[in-house]
Design a protein around this motif. Structure first.
Motif, PDB file in Angstrom:
ATOM      1  N   UNK A   1       0.830  -1.217   0.000  1.00  0.00           N
ATOM      2  CA  UNK A   1       0.000   0.000   0.000  1.00  0.00           C
ATOM      3  C   UNK A   1       0.857   1.256   0.000  1.00  0.00           C
TER       4      UNK A   1
ATOM      5  N   UNK B   1       2.357   1.891  -3.467  1.00  0.00           N
ATOM      6  CA  UNK B   1       1.304   2.284  -4.392  1.00  0.00           C
ATOM      7  C   UNK B   1       0.890   3.737  -4.138  1.00  0.00           C
TER       8      UNK B   1
ATOM      9  N   UNK C   1      -9.650   9.428  -4.443  1.00  0.00           N
ATOM     10  CA  UNK C   1     -10.233   8.079  -4.469  1.00  0.00           C
ATOM     11  C   UNK C   1      -9.254   7.055  -3.913  1.00  0.00           C
ATOM     12  N   UNK C   2      -7.956   7.254  -4.199  1.00  0.00           N
ATOM     13  CA  UNK C   2      -6.963   6.317  -3.674  1.00  0.00           C
ATOM     14  C   UNK C   2      -6.825   6.495  -2.160  1.00  0.00           C
TER      15      UNK C   2
ATOM     16  N   UNK D   1      -9.170   7.440  -0.283  1.00  0.00           N
ATOM     17  CA  UNK D   1     -10.392   6.834   0.257  1.00  0.00           C
ATOM     18  C   UNK D   1     -10.253   5.310   0.354  1.00  0.00           C
ATOM     19  N   UNK D   2      -9.561   4.725  -0.640  1.00  0.00           N
ATOM     20  CA  UNK D   2      -9.302   3.281  -0.562  1.00  0.00           C
ATOM     21  C   UNK D   2      -8.572   2.952   0.736  1.00  0.00           C
TER      22      UNK D   2
ATOM     23  N   UNK E   1     -10.662   2.722   3.795  1.00  0.00           N
ATOM     24  CA  UNK E   1     -11.308   1.428   4.003  1.00  0.00           C
ATOM     25  C   UNK E   1     -10.312   0.402   4.527  1.00  0.00           C
ATOM     26  N   UNK E   2      -9.202   0.227   3.783  1.00  0.00           N
ATOM     27  CA  UNK E   2      -8.365  -0.929   4.063  1.00  0.00           C
ATOM     28  C   UNK E   2      -7.479  -0.748   5.291  1.00  0.00           C
TER      29      UNK E   2
ATOM     30  N   UNK F   1     -16.170  14.118  -5.469  1.00  0.00           N
ATOM     31  CA  UNK F   1     -16.847  12.952  -4.892  1.00  0.00           C
ATOM     32  C   UNK F   1     -16.730  12.969  -3.369  1.00  0.00           C
TER      33      UNK F   1
ATOM     34  N   UNK G   1     -16.452   9.783   0.451  1.00  0.00           N
ATOM     35  CA  UNK G   1     -15.260   9.821   1.287  1.00  0.00           C
ATOM     36  C   UNK G   1     -15.588  10.188   2.733  1.00  0.00           C
TER      37      UNK G   1
END
Lengths: 566, 187
Positions: A76, A79, A133-134, A136-137, A140-141, A220, A224
């Motif tokens: 992560x 990335x 968006x990344x 936001x990923x 979650x994780x 967006x 989020x």
């Protein structure tokens, strides 16, 4: 009753009433029992496992769990660096926001994978929609990973002897898809209908009533904000976080978001009670945490509603309390309550500027992060509390002359050493970070003049707050600190890394070692852990170990400031 | 480590598709049913957007209600607060200046009646609301600037007051943009 106070009482009662059934649901998820969401989530989970080549029924030892956790976090991190440093030319960037510098990208990447969400940037102008968006990923994780390791510890606390503690990926995927995802969808939809934007169109432009040209950031947002609250992440879409009218449009959404902040951390405690079949013990843990929470909330709300004596001396009216940095639609009471909610959990989103809180409110928000286990972050908050329980069992065992046993397992030197190191690590990181920064500032105030937004005691508080936030993986800031410099990005990043992973490794190791030991059934000689007496003991240990170590530092900052104001 | 790296890569990639992609699309789809399709609710006059319902904007003219001071001058692309500490001497001086300037524009107002929220900056810099008191205290100035009766303006403020949530929880407030629109519509 004053409507502002009534609002707080409503929020706390509603949170607890929702957390109890959610705790039962989470317990079912971690025990692979059927739930009413199975019809849609079973196929999704299967897809996750099949694509990733994971066998969710293959059990792991505690060492394998940690290896899986660290490996995926490393992926992560790489990335995230890649995206944040290149998003300027990548798609989904209608406002042409730039890529990040290496030091800012390092801080931001560590911040989001460690569930901290300290933001040394403003979302409006410094991140593209792809970047958001990344990030936001990760909301979650990183939350899912914290919950997964907590599930491992729950599994290890059961009455049996084993080294097989479930499958990490199974806990991780299910935390994300079965707990975080459905709740996020609900909260995001509530926000949408209250007016929070959700669009990929870039900024809008209009002419205001007075004839000014105004550019409005959108994006967006709703998706989020939901997960930022539920996953104790706290990283906002906009610079002003949840004080921004788009992120938090009205008092009702404020209630929903504040409940979301506390919901899962509290529910995890009840889930623990169900999983290890000790509900009374769960209520004791909940009681200790809630007592700590309320002890912080009451004076903070009082101070904010009472207002700033320095403003009173100007001879104006302060009916609404200390309104600097606050929004009318929330008021000073709900802002003070949020301030404590967001710091006792490791959330870190704000609906008012913490830098402008009254000094003692600022102190209680810092104490929330320094203790970091009155609820704490999703999953990891309970792990911090677990460390304090181990220490409490050991100390009370010594006091009454009984073998220290915790849930039927003997606590010996090795576990105690790990627990002590973890309990002291947090203090070490916060205080040495603050000491280093203060040293640099004190010896060369000209060179570092741009760091601080406020002079004197409050300036010191800004630095102490930043490292408390980093080390607690909280993410809120005394935002007057100009922290987007190499020094703050790198020292803060390193502290976030250490304080994320060591306090996970420690408790998982302790729980794993204890799980392998012989189970000793309770007898008349066992120290009972599900009693109010033991609850008071834990509370005392937390106060002595965590809170008192920070007393000198707090005296230099918020306490001195408080007395200088009156 | 080696055993975990491949599952970690695949799992991360699929998580990206699922949470950044599919979850976002679901919310985006629902947004099409929400007010103004998730673009943010705008207020329009004669077909032209003059503002966003949720965001405050800068009002400085005497004939309009002024909103809260903003540390970012109501920049809707750069929200934020002043982040001034409560004991900062510059901050107290700054508030004092705002009080003085308010008194210049609103002669006849007693200092002890000025609500602090009119001279302290909001958290977002985009606070759309005022407390009713902060609106009432500006009525005399606006009445004079517009040549209207004070009672007429007070009626407008009263009709725009948003009660506490369900009448029981939170704060009472009034939206500045809507107040000012109503003012412009009288004439």
């Amino acid at each position: 009753m004053n409507t502002e106070i009534a609002g707080i009482v409503l929020m706390l009662v509603a949170t607890i009433l929702l957390a109890i059934p959610l705790g039962n649901y989470i317990a079912k998820v971690y025990q692979n029992k059927t739930t009413w969401l199975d019809f849609i989530l079973n196929p999704i989970d299967k897809l996750f496992f099949r694509i990733s080549g994971i066998k969710p029924e293959r059990e792991m030892t505690w060492q394998q769990h940690l290896l899986a956790l660290l490996t995926i976090n490393f992926v992560w991190f790489l990335f995230s660096m890649l995206v944040l440093m290149n998003m300027g030319w990548l798609p989904l960037n209608p406002d042409s926001n730039p890529s990040m510098t290496a030091s800012l990208a390092f801080n931001t990447s560590v911040s989001f994978i460690s569930n901290t969400n300290i933001q040394h940037y403003s979302g409006e102008t410094a991140v593209s929609y792809l970047g958001q968006l990344v990030l936001m990923l990760f909301q979650f994780i990183s939350a899912g990973a914290g919950m997964a390791v907590c599930a491992v510890v729950f599994n290890a606390m059961k009455e049996r002897t084993t080294d097989k503690l479930g499958n990490f990926y199974n806990y991780f995927v299910k935390s994300c898809t079965r707990v975080l995802l459905p709740l996020s969808v609900v909260v995001a939809i509530i926000l949408l209908f209250a007016g929070t934007p959700m669009t990929f169109k870039g900024k809008d432009q209009f002419i205001s009533m007075q004839g000014d040209t105004v550019n409005v950031s959108r994006g967006p947002v709703a998706a989020m904000v939901a997960i930022k609250q539920l996953g104790t992440n706290g990283g906002g879409f906009f610079g002003a976080n949840s004080s921004h009218p788009f992120e938090n449009p009205n008092y009702f959404t404020n209630i929903i978001e504040n409940i979301s902040i506390l919901l899962i951390p509290i529910a995890m405690v009840f889930a623990m009670g169900t999983i290890i079949k000790r509900r009374k013990f769960a209520w004791i843990v909940f009681g200790v945490m809630t007592a700590g929470f309320i002890i912080f909330v009451v004076p903070s709300v009082y101070m904010e509603m009472k207002g700033n004596p320095a403003i009173s001396r100007l001879g104006i009216s302060q009916n609404r309390g200390n309104m600097e940095g606050k929004e009318i639609r929330f008021g000073s009471a709900a802002s003070g309550y949020w301030g404590i909610s967001t710091t006792v959990t490791s959330n870190g989103s704000v609906n008012a500027m913490h830098d402008s809180f009254m000094p003692l409110t600022g102190m209680f928000t810092m104490l929330g992060m320094m203790i970091n286990s009155f609820y704490g972050g999703v999953g990891v908050g309970f792990l911090n509390f677990y460390v304090f329980m181990i220490i409490s069992v050991f100390i009370s065992g010594l006091m009454v002359g009984r073998t220290p046993e915790f849930l039927g397992k003997k606590i010996e030197a090795k576990e105690m050493k790990i627990a002590t190191i973890i309990a002291l690590l947090h203090t070490l990181l916060i205080l040495s970070g603050t000491a280093l920064a203060s040293h640099l500032y004190a010896h060369n105030p000209q060179a570092y003049a741009t760091w601080l937004n406020n002079p004197g005691y409050h300036g010191f508080s800004e630095m102490l707050y930043e490292y408390s936030s980093a080390s607690a993986n909280n993410g809120s800031e005394f935002a007057g600190l100009s922290a987007n410099t190499n020094f703050w990005n790198i020292t803060g990043g390193l502290i976030m890394l250490l304080s994320r992973f060591l306090p996970i490794i420690g408790p998982v190791a302790i729980a794993g070692i204890l799980a392998k030991k012989k189970y000793v059934p309770e007898s008349a000689g066992t120290l009972k852990t599900d009693t109010v007496t033991f609850g008071i003991m834990i509370f005392a240990v937390i106060m002595i170990v965590a809170a008192l170590s920070f007393f000198p530092a707090l005296s230099l900052g918020p306490i001195s400031e408080h007395f200088s104001l009156n | 480590m080696k055993k975990h790296i491949l599952p970690a890569l695949k799992l991360s990639l699929f998580s990206l598709i699922f949470f950044s992609g599919i979850y976002t699309l679901i919310i985006l789809l629902v947004a099409q049913l929400a007010p103004n399709k998730g673009l943010g609710q705008t207020i329009e006059v004669k077909g032209k957007t003059i503002g966003y319902a949720l965001e405050g904007q800068n009002f400085t003219q005497d004939k309009y209600f002024w909103g809260r001071p903003s540390a970012v001058a109501y920049n809707a692309m750069g929200s934020g607060g002043s982040n001034k500490g409560p004991s900062n001497p510059d901050y107290i001086k700054d508030v004092q200046n705002k009080v003085d300037s308010f008194l210049v524009h609103n002669p006849g107002i007693k200092k002890e009646n000025i609500p602090a929220e009119l001279v302290t900056a909001s958290g977002s810099g985009l606070d759309p609301d005022l407390s009713p008191n902060a609106a009432y205290i500006q009525i005399a100035r606006i009445a004079k600037a517009r040549g209207l009766q004070e009672s007429k303006i007070k009626a407008i403020v009263d009709s725009h007051i948003d009660p506490a949530f369900l009448g029981l929880f939170g704060t009472v407030k009034v939206n500045v943009l809507k107040l000012n629109l109503a003012l412009d519509q009288i004439q």
